[in-house]
Scaffold this motif. Structure first.
Motif, mmCIF file in Angstrom:
data_model
loop_
_atom_site.group_PDB
_atom_site.id
_atom_site.type_symbol
_atom_site.label_atom_id
_atom_site.label_comp_id
_atom_site.label_asym_id
_atom_site.label_seq_id
_atom_site.Cartn_x
_atom_site.Cartn_y
_atom_site.Cartn_z
ATOM 1 N N TYR A 191 2.290 3.569 -9.332
ATOM 2 C CA TYR A 191 1.955 4.841 -9.518
ATOM 3 C C TYR A 191 0.521 5.373 -9.399
ATOM 4 O O TYR A 191 0.179 6.273 -9.757
ATOM 5 C CB TYR A 191 2.458 5.083 -11.232
ATOM 6 N N GLY A 192 -0.302 4.575 -8.976
ATOM 7 C CA GLY A 192 -1.799 4.699 -8.623
ATOM 8 C C GLY A 192 -2.613 4.222 -9.759
ATOM 9 O O GLY A 192 -2.149 3.854 -10.984
ATOM 10 N N GLN A 193 -3.727 4.074 -9.826
ATOM 11 C CA GLN A 193 -4.611 3.428 -10.510
ATOM 12 C C GLN A 193 -4.868 4.217 -12.046
ATOM 13 O O GLN A 193 -4.844 5.538 -11.875
ATOM 14 C CB GLN A 193 -6.093 3.049 -9.885
ATOM 15 N N LYS A 194 -5.100 3.757 -13.045
ATOM 16 C CA LYS A 194 -5.235 4.071 -14.198
ATOM 17 C C LYS A 194 -6.836 4.308 -14.857
ATOM 18 O O LYS A 194 -7.492 3.294 -14.224
ATOM 19 C CB LYS A 194 -4.479 3.871 -15.291
ATOM 20 N N ARG A 214 7.900 0.942 -4.956
ATOM 21 C CA ARG A 214 8.850 1.232 -6.245
ATOM 22 C C ARG A 214 10.292 1.190 -5.733
ATOM 23 O O ARG A 214 11.041 0.629 -6.747
ATOM 24 C CB ARG A 214 8.667 2.674 -6.735
ATOM 25 N N ASP A 225 -0.113 0.131 -11.538
ATOM 26 C CA ASP A 225 -1.164 0.730 -10.317
ATOM 27 C C ASP A 225 -0.374 0.787 -8.924
ATOM 28 O O ASP A 225 -0.552 1.922 -8.178
ATOM 29 C CB ASP A 225 -2.254 -0.107 -10.350
ATOM 30 N N LYS A 232 0.858 -1.171 -0.002
ATOM 31 C CA LYS A 232 -0.045 0.031 0.133
ATOM 32 C C LYS A 232 0.783 1.234 -0.177
ATOM 33 O O LYS A 232 0.256 2.215 -0.325
ATOM 34 C CB LYS A 232 -0.912 0.174 1.180
ATOM 35 N N ASP A 233 2.112 1.226 0.445
ATOM 36 C CA ASP A 233 2.906 2.336 0.397
ATOM 37 C C ASP A 233 3.638 2.142 -0.944
ATOM 38 O O ASP A 233 4.824 1.495 -1.166
ATOM 39 C CB ASP A 233 4.166 1.979 1.418
ATOM 40 N N SER A 234 3.239 3.101 -1.903
ATOM 41 C CA SER A 234 3.691 3.181 -3.315
ATOM 42 C C SER A 234 5.048 3.574 -3.122
ATOM 43 O O SER A 234 5.974 3.024 -4.231
ATOM 44 C CB SER A 234 2.979 3.959 -4.174
#
Length: 217
Positions: free
Chosen positions: A213-216, A33, A210, A27-29
């Protein structure tokens, strides 16, 4: 194809893999990364052993030392966007590498499980006589890598092809083995047994792009 499965050995690499799999930690993007980047560094170190080296004299303040240094010109080509942290991990170790980037994504029609891989952007230097490193963190069906290989043909013939992945499915690896040159090397941190109906690796990690970098849309 020669497969180098580093997950078969006990090393600190397993810690990084466990963290990108963990549904709470991922959950910690930023941490996700960074873990992908660190996996890239480990895979890059192992991959470096397969390159061509030549002796070179290095002058120190007190004398001269002969050192074996990499002679090959490396080109790192990564699949956007999920491949960016893995690309950076390799680039941390290969300072003089040239770079290429490919935009490739799955296109599902509605809620159908079937999909096609769309490649709509590609930028890379000449590959002629160089060592090509294709980075794709999740080697699921292998169809993305197949399309990328086809798109690369107009950029020259590389001396060697190496694929660097974080997690792959057995099915995807077998498919890549069937379409890539026999001399290709695969450097991978873990191999999972199967895919679900939509072509995602099980147990895998989910969608690497996702998570990074988060959902698209």
């Amino acid at each position: 194809m020669t497969i180098h499965n580093l997950g078969d050995e006990n090393s600190i690499l397993n810690q990084f893999i466990s963290e990108i799999r963990d549904s709470q930690i991922q959950k910690d993007s930023m941490r996700f990364r960074r873990n992908i980047e660190r996996i890239g560094e480990v895979l890059g170190y192992e991959f470096s052993k397969a390159l061509l080296y030549n002796s070179k004299n290095v002058e120190t303040p007190l004398g001269v030392k002969s050192m074996d240094l990499i002679q090959d010109q490396v080109v790192i080509c990564s699949i956007l966007r999920a491949g960016l942290p893995l690309h950076q991990g390799l680039l941390n170790y290969f300072d003089t590498a040239e770079n290429g980037f490919i935009s490739a994504f799955r296109k599902h029609e509605g809620d159908e499980d079937d999909f096609e891989v769309i490649v709509n952007y590609f930028a890379a230097p000449s590959l002629e006589g160089k060592v090509l490193v294709l980075t794709d963190p999740m080697l699921a069906t292998g169809r993305t890598l197949e399309n990328v290989l086809e798109g690369l043909k107009k950029h020259g013939t590389p001396k060697q092809i190496h694929i660097v992945s974080v997690i792959g499915s057995q099915q995807g690896i077998e498919f890549v083995e069937s379409v890539f040159p026999a001399q290709t090397h695969l450097w991978i941190a873990a191999i999972d047994p199967e895919l679900n109906a939509r072509g995602y690796i099980l147990p895998g990690i989910g969608d690497a792009g996702d998570l990074a970098y988060g959902q698209k849309l």
